[in-house]
Motif scaffolding. Structure first.
Motif, PDB file in Angstrom:
ATOM      1  N   ILE A   1      31.864  51.723  46.954  1.00  0.00           N
ATOM      2  CA  ILE A   1      31.822  50.930  48.177  1.00  0.00           C
ATOM      3  C   ILE A   1      32.057  49.455  47.870  1.00  0.00           C
ATOM      4  O   ILE A   1      32.808  48.768  48.577  1.00  0.00           O
ATOM      5  CB  ILE A   1      30.469  51.092  48.894  1.00  0.00           C
ATOM      6  CG1 ILE A   1      30.107  52.570  49.056  1.00  0.00           C
ATOM      7  CG2 ILE A   1      30.496  50.379  50.238  1.00  0.00           C
ATOM      8  CD1 ILE A   1      31.068  53.358  49.895  1.00  0.00           C
ATOM      9  N   ALA A   2      31.418  48.964  46.814  1.00  0.00           N
ATOM     10  CA  ALA A   2      31.556  47.549  46.465  1.00  0.00           C
ATOM     11  C   ALA A   2      32.999  47.207  46.119  1.00  0.00           C
ATOM     12  O   ALA A   2      33.535  46.176  46.561  1.00  0.00           O
ATOM     13  CB  ALA A   2      30.637  47.218  45.288  1.00  0.00           C
ATOM     14  N   GLU A   3      33.644  48.055  45.341  1.00  0.00           N
ATOM     15  CA  GLU A   3      35.033  47.796  44.966  1.00  0.00           C
ATOM     16  C   GLU A   3      35.940  47.838  46.186  1.00  0.00           C
ATOM     17  O   GLU A   3      36.901  47.067  46.296  1.00  0.00           O
ATOM     18  CB  GLU A   3      35.488  48.806  43.913  1.00  0.00           C
ATOM     19  CG  GLU A   3      34.830  48.594  42.551  1.00  0.00           C
ATOM     20  CD  GLU A   3      35.231  49.662  41.542  1.00  0.00           C
ATOM     21  OE1 GLU A   3      36.153  50.455  41.829  1.00  0.00           O
ATOM     22  OE2 GLU A   3      34.611  49.703  40.465  1.00  0.00           O
ATOM     23  N   HIS A   4      35.641  48.740  47.122  1.00  0.00           N
ATOM     24  CA  HIS A   4      36.456  48.823  48.337  1.00  0.00           C
ATOM     25  C   HIS A   4      36.281  47.557  49.178  1.00  0.00           C
ATOM     26  O   HIS A   4      37.259  47.051  49.757  1.00  0.00           O
ATOM     27  CB  HIS A   4      36.070  50.055  49.151  1.00  0.00           C
ATOM     28  CG  HIS A   4      37.058  50.405  50.221  1.00  0.00           C
ATOM     29  ND1 HIS A   4      38.252  51.033  49.953  1.00  0.00           N
ATOM     30  CD2 HIS A   4      37.044  50.199  51.565  1.00  0.00           C
ATOM     31  CE1 HIS A   4      38.925  51.205  51.079  1.00  0.00           C
ATOM     32  NE2 HIS A   4      38.212  50.710  52.072  1.00  0.00           N
ATOM     33  N   ALA A   5      35.060  47.049  49.249  1.00  0.00           N
ATOM     34  CA  ALA A   5      34.814  45.807  49.993  1.00  0.00           C
ATOM     35  C   ALA A   5      35.625  44.662  49.399  1.00  0.00           C
ATOM     36  O   ALA A   5      36.257  43.881  50.135  1.00  0.00           O
ATOM     37  CB  ALA A   5      33.320  45.472  49.970  1.00  0.00           C
ATOM     38  N   VAL A   6      35.628  44.573  48.086  1.00  0.00           N
ATOM     39  CA  VAL A   6      36.383  43.506  47.429  1.00  0.00           C
ATOM     40  C   VAL A   6      37.884  43.728  47.600  1.00  0.00           C
ATOM     41  O   VAL A   6      38.652  42.766  47.769  1.00  0.00           O
ATOM     42  CB  VAL A   6      35.995  43.410  45.937  1.00  0.00           C
ATOM     43  CG1 VAL A   6      36.862  42.376  45.216  1.00  0.00           C
ATOM     44  CG2 VAL A   6      34.521  43.036  45.805  1.00  0.00           C
ATOM     45  N   ALA A   7      38.313  44.985  47.611  1.00  0.00           N
ATOM     46  CA  ALA A   7      39.732  45.281  47.851  1.00  0.00           C
ATOM     47  C   ALA A   7      40.159  44.793  49.235  1.00  0.00           C
ATOM     48  O   ALA A   7      41.252  44.233  49.391  1.00  0.00           O
ATOM     49  CB  ALA A   7      39.987  46.787  47.715  1.00  0.00           C
ATOM     50  N   LEU A   8      39.299  44.997  50.230  1.00  0.00           N
ATOM     51  CA  LEU A   8      39.606  44.501  51.579  1.00  0.00           C
ATOM     52  C   LEU A   8      39.686  42.975  51.584  1.00  0.00           C
ATOM     53  O   LEU A   8      40.562  42.383  52.228  1.00  0.00           O
ATOM     54  CB  LEU A   8      38.545  44.980  52.572  1.00  0.00           C
ATOM     55  CG  LEU A   8      38.562  46.468  52.927  1.00  0.00           C
ATOM     56  CD1 LEU A   8      37.342  46.829  53.763  1.00  0.00           C
ATOM     57  CD2 LEU A   8      39.834  46.843  53.680  1.00  0.00           C
ATOM     58  N   MET A   9      38.764  42.339  50.874  1.00  0.00           N
ATOM     59  CA  MET A   9      38.802  40.869  50.789  1.00  0.00           C
ATOM     60  C   MET A   9      40.125  40.385  50.213  1.00  0.00           C
ATOM     61  O   MET A   9      40.775  39.486  50.759  1.00  0.00           O
ATOM     62  CB  MET A   9      37.660  40.366  49.898  1.00  0.00           C
ATOM     63  CG  MET A   9      36.278  40.574  50.430  1.00  0.00           C
ATOM     64  SD  MET A   9      35.034  40.004  49.232  1.00  0.00           S
ATOM     65  CE  MET A   9      33.578  40.859  49.838  1.00  0.00           C
ATOM     66  N   LEU A  10      40.527  40.972  49.095  1.00  0.00           N
ATOM     67  CA  LEU A  10      41.755  40.550  48.426  1.00  0.00           C
ATOM     68  C   LEU A  10      42.986  40.838  49.282  1.00  0.00           C
ATOM     69  O   LEU A  10      43.904  40.011  49.367  1.00  0.00           O
ATOM     70  CB  LEU A  10      41.876  41.250  47.076  1.00  0.00           C
ATOM     71  CG  LEU A  10      40.864  40.808  46.006  1.00  0.00           C
ATOM     72  CD1 LEU A  10      40.884  41.767  44.831  1.00  0.00           C
ATOM     73  CD2 LEU A  10      41.172  39.391  45.540  1.00  0.00           C
ATOM     74  N   ALA A  11      43.006  42.020  49.918  1.00  0.00           N
ATOM     75  CA  ALA A  11      44.156  42.388  50.739  1.00  0.00           C
ATOM     76  C   ALA A  11      44.323  41.431  51.913  1.00  0.00           C
ATOM     77  O   ALA A  11      45.444  41.037  52.259  1.00  0.00           O
ATOM     78  CB  ALA A  11      44.005  43.824  51.245  1.00  0.00           C
TER      79      ALA A  11
END
Length: 328
Positions: free
Chosen positions: A104-114
């Protein structure tokens, strides 16, 4: 133990079968638990449910009448199960609290970067043979202030990842973790102060009566102009109508969602041949600065393995007449 598993997604079955290794009799159904499908549990001592399932008091009573005595929730969140009603009936309920905070944490950061680097727009332009960069100027995470709403297991991993990016970290939680302050410099502040200072707000709080629509017009109005909001926690924490108003006014500069308050009946299914009847969701998708994923934050091989293992561990314990490892 005989077990009925509702809302079974095709990709889940191999993981559940492997974890079970033939110990329990598993009956898989694609259908969600509803008043119409509750008879499918007849003869089972336990059921397993997921986000689309209805665990309200009337259905739990029907399950009890059908002989069900245990409910294994295949997620950390269990807001779709009336826990008080379950306890009154004597139903044992267990969840999977720590299947993979990293997923979940990595997905949250992926959304931030995207969102920060306009990857959605960049991909659409490129596929249209447009390689102009004029509308794709983004920003760096380095040096930005990130507010974490709900600094539990997942929020702590988000803090660790973003500390590596060089972000300043703020947090809101009912139980502050001093170790995160010591290791990553995370500062615990009240929600109004977090909103006023954060360039990015990442939501990881559970959905309760107190947190439903916690992020409403009043709270969103406190955000820094153009702030980014990421919600990979629970959809109901964010008031969608308020978010749309904040997007329209420009107060909310970026919105990344893996969860949606009206996702039940929408997510986890193929609706390519159906009209989109949710006007608010359709409006969200019109904004180029909005990125929505369909509750896939947990969708990693590691997380699916851990979920299946935890569910079977609950079944094993109940079969022996013992409390499940994560009984609620």
């Amino acid at each position: 133990m005989d077990v009925t598993i509702f809302s079974t997604l095709a990709f889940e079955r191999p993981f559940l079968k492997q974890a079970n290794a033939g110990r329990h009799q598993l009956h898989f159904y694609d259908a969600a638990l509803t008043p119409e499908t509750v008879p499918l549990a007849q003869g089972s001592q336990a059921i397993s449910v997921f986000a689309p399932d209805d665990g309200s008091a009337p259905l739990l009573a029907q399950l009890w009448a059908h002989g069900v005595r245990h409910v294994a929730v295949r997620s950390a969140g269990y807001d779709n199960v009336d826990l008080l009603a379950a306890h009154r009936l004597g139903l044992g309920v267990a969840n999977v609290p720590d299947y993979s905070p990293h997923a979940i944490a990595e997905h949250a950061v992926a959304l931030m970067l995207a969102l920060a680097r306009h990857l959605r727009q960049a991909n659409e332009q490129l596929r249209a043979n447009d390689f102009c960069l004029d509308k794709l100027i983004g920003f760096e995470l380095y040096g930005k202030t990130v507010g974490i709403l709900g600094v539990g297991h997942i929020g702590a991993v988000v803090a660790r990842i973003l500390h590596g990016f060089g972000c300043r970290l703020l947090g809101v939680d009912v139980l502050p973790n001093a170790e995160l302050t010591q290791r990553y410099g995370l500062e615990y502040v009240p929600l109004p102060a977090l909103c006023a200072q954060a360039d990015i707000l990442s939501v990881h709080t559970p959905l309760t009566a107190q947190t439903r629509h916690l992020l409403d017009d009043e709270v969103l109005a406190r955000l820094k102009p153009g702030a980014m909001l990421i919600n990979t926690g629970r959809g109901g924490v964010l008031d969608t109508a308020a978010a749309l108003r904040a997007l329209a006014s420009g107060r909310l500069g970026y919105l990344g969602l893996d969860v949606y308050e009206a996702e039940k009946g929408l997510f986890f299914a193929n609706h390519t041949r159906d009209p989109l009847r949710d006007a608010a969701f359709a409006q969200l998708l019109t904004y180029p600065n909005v990125l929505v994923t369909g509750h896939q934050g947990y969708l990693t091989q590691e997380a699916l393995t851990n979920i299946a293992t935890a569910v079977v561990a609950s079944l094993d314990a109940w079969a022996l007449g013992q409390p499940a490892p994560h009984e609620l």
